[in-house]
Design a protein around this motif. Structure first.
Motif, short mmCIF file in Angstrom:
data_model
loop_
_atom_site.label_atom_id
_atom_site.label_comp_id
_atom_site.label_asym_id
_atom_site.label_seq_id
_atom_site.Cartn_x
_atom_site.Cartn_y
_atom_site.Cartn_z
N UNK A 77 0.82 -1.11 -0.01
CA UNK A 77 -0.07 0.04 -0.03
C UNK A 77 0.81 1.35 -0.07
N UNK A 78 1.82 1.40 0.80
CA UNK A 78 2.87 2.44 0.92
C UNK A 78 3.42 2.81 -0.45
N UNK A 79 3.69 1.60 -1.10
CA UNK A 79 4.49 1.91 -2.55
C UNK A 79 3.61 2.26 -3.40
N UNK A 80 2.24 2.07 -3.51
CA UNK A 80 1.27 2.84 -4.22
C UNK A 80 0.90 4.17 -4.07
N UNK A 81 1.08 4.39 -2.71
CA UNK A 81 1.03 5.92 -2.36
C UNK A 81 2.19 6.57 -2.95
N UNK A 82 3.19 5.96 -2.84
CA UNK A 82 4.67 6.86 -3.38
C UNK A 82 4.45 6.94 -4.84
N UNK A 83 3.97 6.04 -5.58
CA UNK A 83 3.82 6.07 -6.76
C UNK A 83 2.79 7.00 -7.39
N UNK A 84 1.72 7.30 -6.57
CA UNK A 84 0.60 8.20 -7.01
C UNK A 84 0.94 9.63 -6.63
N UNK A 85 1.87 9.88 -5.80
CA UNK A 85 1.94 11.43 -5.34
C UNK A 85 2.27 12.12 -6.34
N UNK A 86 3.06 11.75 -7.43
CA UNK A 86 3.39 12.59 -8.43
C UNK A 86 2.14 13.03 -9.37
N UNK A 87 1.36 12.19 -9.53
CA UNK A 87 0.07 12.26 -10.17
C UNK A 87 -0.81 13.35 -9.32
N UNK A 88 -1.04 13.18 -8.19
CA UNK A 88 -1.57 13.93 -7.15
C UNK A 88 -1.12 15.43 -7.40
N UNK A 89 0.17 15.59 -7.27
CA UNK A 89 0.97 16.97 -7.22
C UNK A 89 0.63 17.55 -8.78
N UNK A 90 0.76 16.98 -9.61
CA UNK A 90 0.61 17.16 -11.16
C UNK A 90 -0.98 17.83 -11.33
N UNK A 91 -1.84 16.89 -10.79
CA UNK A 91 -3.35 17.42 -11.12
C UNK A 91 -3.67 18.53 -10.24
N UNK A 92 -3.08 18.54 -8.94
CA UNK A 92 -3.46 19.51 -8.03
C UNK A 92 -2.90 20.96 -8.45
N UNK A 93 -1.61 20.95 -8.81
CA UNK A 93 -0.91 21.98 -9.41
C UNK A 93 -1.78 22.44 -10.72
#
Length: 135
Positions: free
Chosen positions: A1-17
């Protein structure tokens, strides 16, 4: 689960930005187009301007949030976000130019009813367009 979170953080940051930049662009365009100066009025304590701008921003943000959940890419989200911005601008145009020509002056005069009406209409149309933007 933690690895999935780490993998998806850049997508979150890109969309949120991208969404934050789109929101700043929308608010900038909106306050430049309206005849009254929302931020100056809010600084002076004008509740009508605060309610109007908040409702309008929520009417923009709700469809953008829905689009983020269903978009295939950031450019796709930005295009639909542009549609959301145009709808909000059209809502203000129809209200201020066709229905109630003095509403901008009423907001400047701190008529809270006018601010509630414009903000509420913006939010209402935002909810409607959000529903229409779901595939």
């Amino acid at each position: 689960m933690f690895s999935y979170f780490v993998e998806t953080v850049p997508h979150f940051l890109a969309y949120f930005g991208a969404a934050a930049l789109l929101a700043v662009a929308f608010l900038t365009l909106y306050v430049l187009i309206t005849p009254h100066r929302e931020f100056a009025l809010i600084r002076e304590g004008n509740s009508a301007a605060a309610v109007q701008l908040t409702g309008t921003f929520l009417g923009f943000a709700v469809p953008v949030a829905v689009v983020i959940g269903h978009s295939v890419s950031i450019p796709d989200m930005l295009l639909w976000g542009g549609v959301a911005a145009l709808v909000q601008l059209a809502v203000f145009f129809v209200i201020s130019r066709l229905l109630f020509k003095a509403i901008s002056q009423k907001i400047t005069e701190a008529c809270v009813a006018s601010g509630i009406f414009v903000g509420g209409m913006g939010l209402g149309f935002g909810v409607l367009q959000a529903a229409c933007m779901v595939p």
